[in-house]
Design a protein around this motif. Structure first.
Motif, short mmCIF file in Angstrom:
data_model
loop_
_atom_site.label_atom_id
_atom_site.label_comp_id
_atom_site.label_asym_id
_atom_site.label_seq_id
_atom_site.Cartn_x
_atom_site.Cartn_y
_atom_site.Cartn_z
N MET A 285 0.82 -1.22 0.00
CA MET A 285 0.00 0.00 0.00
C MET A 285 0.86 1.28 0.00
SD MET A 285 -2.66 1.22 2.81
CE MET A 285 -3.94 2.35 2.43
N ILE A 286 1.87 1.27 0.88
CA ILE A 286 2.81 2.40 0.91
C ILE A 286 4.21 1.85 0.64
CG2 ILE A 286 3.87 4.20 2.36
CD1 ILE A 286 1.21 4.09 4.03
N THR A 287 4.90 2.49 -0.29
CA THR A 287 6.27 2.05 -0.58
C THR A 287 7.21 3.25 -0.61
OG1 THR A 287 5.30 0.37 -2.01
CG2 THR A 287 7.67 0.69 -2.20
N PHE A 288 8.29 3.11 0.10
CA PHE A 288 9.38 4.08 0.01
C PHE A 288 10.52 3.35 -0.70
CE2 PHE A 288 8.77 7.95 2.65
CZ PHE A 288 7.46 7.71 3.04
N ALA A 289 10.96 3.86 -1.83
CA ALA A 289 12.02 3.20 -2.59
C ALA A 289 13.23 4.13 -2.69
CB ALA A 289 11.51 2.83 -3.98
N ALA A 290 14.26 3.81 -1.94
CA ALA A 290 15.53 4.57 -1.92
C ALA A 290 15.30 6.08 -1.82
CB ALA A 290 16.33 4.24 -3.18
N VAL A 291 14.49 6.46 -0.84
CA VAL A 291 14.09 7.87 -0.73
C VAL A 291 15.11 8.66 0.09
CG1 VAL A 291 12.32 9.47 0.10
CG2 VAL A 291 11.65 7.32 -0.96
N THR A 292 15.52 9.78 -0.50
CA THR A 292 16.42 10.72 0.19
C THR A 292 15.78 12.10 0.15
OG1 THR A 292 18.38 9.47 -0.43
CG2 THR A 292 18.72 11.80 0.10
N LYS A 293 15.83 12.77 1.29
CA LYS A 293 15.36 14.16 1.32
C LYS A 293 16.43 15.03 1.93
CE LYS A 293 12.74 17.73 1.02
NZ LYS A 293 12.47 18.33 -0.28
N ARG A 294 16.80 16.03 1.15
CA ARG A 294 17.87 16.93 1.57
C ARG A 294 17.31 18.35 1.59
NH1 ARG A 294 23.49 16.08 1.02
NH2 ARG A 294 23.16 14.14 -0.08
N PHE A 295 17.63 19.12 2.62
CA PHE A 295 17.21 20.53 2.69
C PHE A 295 18.44 21.39 2.49
CE2 PHE A 295 14.07 18.20 5.19
CZ PHE A 295 12.87 18.68 4.65
N GLY A 296 18.53 21.98 1.33
CA GLY A 296 19.67 22.85 1.02
C GLY A 296 20.97 22.07 1.07
N GLU A 297 21.96 22.69 1.71
CA GLU A 297 23.30 22.08 1.76
C GLU A 297 23.49 21.23 3.01
OE1 GLU A 297 25.55 22.31 -0.81
OE2 GLU A 297 23.83 23.26 -1.78
N ASN A 298 22.43 21.13 3.85
CA ASN A 298 22.55 20.36 5.10
C ASN A 298 22.65 18.86 4.80
OD1 ASN A 298 22.20 22.71 6.66
ND2 ASN A 298 20.00 22.61 6.28
N PRO A 299 23.12 18.10 5.77
CA PRO A 299 23.14 16.64 5.58
C PRO A 299 21.70 16.16 5.37
CG PRO A 299 24.31 17.27 7.59
CD PRO A 299 23.68 18.50 7.07
N PRO A 300 21.48 15.08 4.63
CA PRO A 300 20.11 14.67 4.33
C PRO A 300 19.30 14.34 5.58
CG PRO A 300 21.70 13.00 3.64
CD PRO A 300 22.48 14.19 4.05
N ALA A 301 18.01 14.77 5.57
CA ALA A 301 17.12 14.48 6.70
C ALA A 301 16.82 13.00 6.73
CB ALA A 301 15.84 15.29 6.55
N ILE A 302 16.63 12.41 5.55
CA ILE A 302 16.56 10.94 5.44
C ILE A 302 17.36 10.55 4.21
CG2 ILE A 302 14.35 10.60 6.65
CD1 ILE A 302 13.05 10.27 3.90
N GLU A 303 17.93 9.35 4.26
CA GLU A 303 18.81 8.97 3.15
C GLU A 303 18.60 7.48 2.79
OE1 GLU A 303 22.91 9.55 4.03
OE2 GLU A 303 23.51 9.51 1.93
N GLY A 304 18.29 7.23 1.56
CA GLY A 304 18.17 5.87 1.04
C GLY A 304 17.15 5.01 1.77
#
Lengths: 289, 237
Positions: free
Chosen positions: B1-20
């Motif tokens: 039903m819900i799938t996250f596939a290698a999801v990365t979220k980055r805000f600007g130049e900061n380290p990613p909030a979530i990675e892979g």
């Protein structure tokens, strides 16, 4: 209907902001309505003024009556000529006597030494150079007087009035736009948290925007009606005074259907203006919310 | 039903909030998202509600890519998801009844249906006697139950809870947790972000533990001990 109710509640809850928005819009519309009436009437007024100036041609002293009559007839037949008036030597003397009361001078002046003349007015300002040309080339004509500066001055003043009107409308329109933007922006900012919650709950953009857009439309309608009402009262009050001016009298009273069309168009502009301004403002704030 | 596939979220130049981040949630599942503050739990939930779009990877919901939903259609997507926040996010100028009804008014439900549904929801969260109270007159636990009722108003397919017990005392925490359990038993998928150990020990469900934006462990079944990241990846493969 629900959005309209929400908008009316918001208006009721912020009476001072509403008053400021309606006041500035009313002033804008008042100026707009007055200006549009002046513009509607100005063409007719300009035409009136354009037909006032005349070109006067003085005949040589020895010009016979047949030549004068021929020229008079010829000028009357021209399509661009409005009026032709011939002043005979005797009539010229009569005018001279009316203008000069010095008995010594009057004794010396006789009809023989005064030239007959012909005064020709055109249907509009553009025909005057042609009339001058016709009279210059006519037989028996000694001198043609044509006060070109008068026409230039009238055109200049009319254009000046138009420019003032357009400038006022642009300034007041911009001012109204900014004030409604600021008021809507303030209201949206106050509702920022509620907007965030509604967006999470799945509210469409229109659901969020609608009350603000309706509110802007209400400002536009009320502003237009108040502005028109003020203009109409002013017009009724000034009509007797304006009628004392011969050139304006023919335009009065302003036909009621014209006033209704003016109100309809103005209110439509108000609705569009209010809706558009609020919409832009909400859109900007929503992007930040 | 819900799938996250290698999801990365980055805000600007900061380290990613979530990675892979990669995981799947089945229909009717109850999933705990655990981890310290800043571990990426909220970011993950916001990616699902399309408040954020991933920098890379893909989030799918009910077979559709969340990334590809047009801006003008996002509200339709959000109507299928109920969200409960730590700070309740109730509208203070509306009473309990109106707060719950708002969610239904937004989706243009007829008045009779709204009345029926709000009554049922108030019964579910046991707040029938508080229907005309305003948020300022409610306790934290009551306010959170109103928030849950509102989230359930449109019968969402999934309920997201972002630290819903963060502001509550232990007694209310347990009540709220049990309410989520009941909702899940009625068929709604639940994603519950928390770092409250009392809830985790009371309710035995699948847990994904996040650490610095990465999945540290994922217990696939009830009662199981957490798998290590390596184990999860192997299982997925």
């Amino acid at each position: 209907m629900k959005h309209l109710t929400t908008a009316l509640t918001a208006i009721r809850r912020s009476p001072y902001q509403t008053f400021a928005a309606v006041l500035i819009l009313s002033i804008t519309f008042f100026v707009g309505y007055c200006f549009s009436l002046v513009m509607l009437g100005s063409e007719q007024m300009l035409r009136y003024f354009e037909t006032r100036p005349q070109i006067t041609a003085f005949f040589k002293l020895n010009t016979d009556q047949t030549t004068i009559d021929t020229l008079e007839k010829s000028m009357r037949n021209k399509p661009y000529v409005n009026q032709v008036n011939v002043i005979s030597k005797e009539k010229a003397l009569e005018i001279y006597r009316q203008d000069n009361k010095d008995p010594l001078l009057l004794e010396l002046v006789t009809a023989d030494i005064l030239p007959a003349s012909i005064e020709v007015s055109g249907k509009d300002a553009t025909s005057l150079p042609q009339i001058k040309k016709d009279l210059d080339g006519a037989a028996g004509v000694d001198q043609v007087l044509y006060n070109q500066e008068v026409i230039g001055a009238i055109n200049k003043w009319t254009q000046f009035l138009r420019n003032i009107g357009v400038a006022s409308m642009v300034i007041l329109g911009t001012e109204s736009f900014l004030i409604i933007m600021i008021i809507s922006g303030m209201k949206v900012a106050i509702q920022k948290r509620a907007i965030q919650i509604m967006r999470i709950l799945g509210a469409s953009r229109w659901y969020i925007k609608a009350p603000f857009v309706y509110e802007g439309m209400i400002y536009g309608i009320v502003g237009s009606l108040v502005g028109w009402g003020a203009m109409y009262i002013g017009l009724l009050y000034l009509t007797p005074w304006l009628q004392s001016f011969h050139e304006v009298a023919s335009l009065l009273p302003v036909p009621p259907e014209l006033l209704l069309i003016q109100l309809g168009v103005g209110t439509l502009i108000g609705v569009i203006f209010g809706a558009l301004t609020s919409s832009i403002s909400v859109q900007r704030m929503m992007r930040r919310a | 039903m819900i799938t996250f596939a290698a999801v990365t979220k980055r805000f600007g130049e900061n380290p990613p909030a979530i990675e892979g981040i990669s995981f799947e949630v089945d229909k009717g599942e109850f999933l705990f998202l655990t981890g310290h503050s800043g571990s990426g739990k909220t970011t993950l939930l916001k990616l699902l509600t399309r408040e954020y779009t991933p920098t890379s990877g893909e989030v799918t919901f009910n077979g559709k890519s969340v990334n590809k939903i047009r801006k003008s259609q996002v509200h339709h997507h959000r109507r299928a998801i109920g969200v409960v926040f730590q700070d309740y996010r109730l509208l203070n100028e509306l009473n309990v009844w109106e707060n719950i009804a708002l969610a239904l008014q937004i989706v243009n439900k007829p008045q009779t249906e709204i009345e029926e549904r709000v009554t049922d929801l108030l019964r579910l969260v046991e707040l029938t006697d508080k229907a005309y109270s305003f948020p300022s007159q409610l306790s934290g636990g009551e306010a959170q139950r109103v928030s849950i009722a509102r989230a359930l108003a449109t019968a969402p397919m999934v309920l997201l809870a972002d630290e819903p017990t963060g502001n509550l005392d232990p007694q209310n925490t347990l009540k709220i947790a049990q309410l989520f359990e009941k909702i899940n038993e009625l068929g709604t998928t639940v994603l519950f972000a928390t770092h409250d150990l009392s809830i985790l020990s009371a309710l035995k469900h699948r847990r994904i533990h996040l650490e610095k934006g990465k999945i540290e462990s994922d217990t696939k079944e009830k009662e199981e001990e957490p798998h290590t990241k390596t184990t999860v990846q192997v299982e997925t493969l």
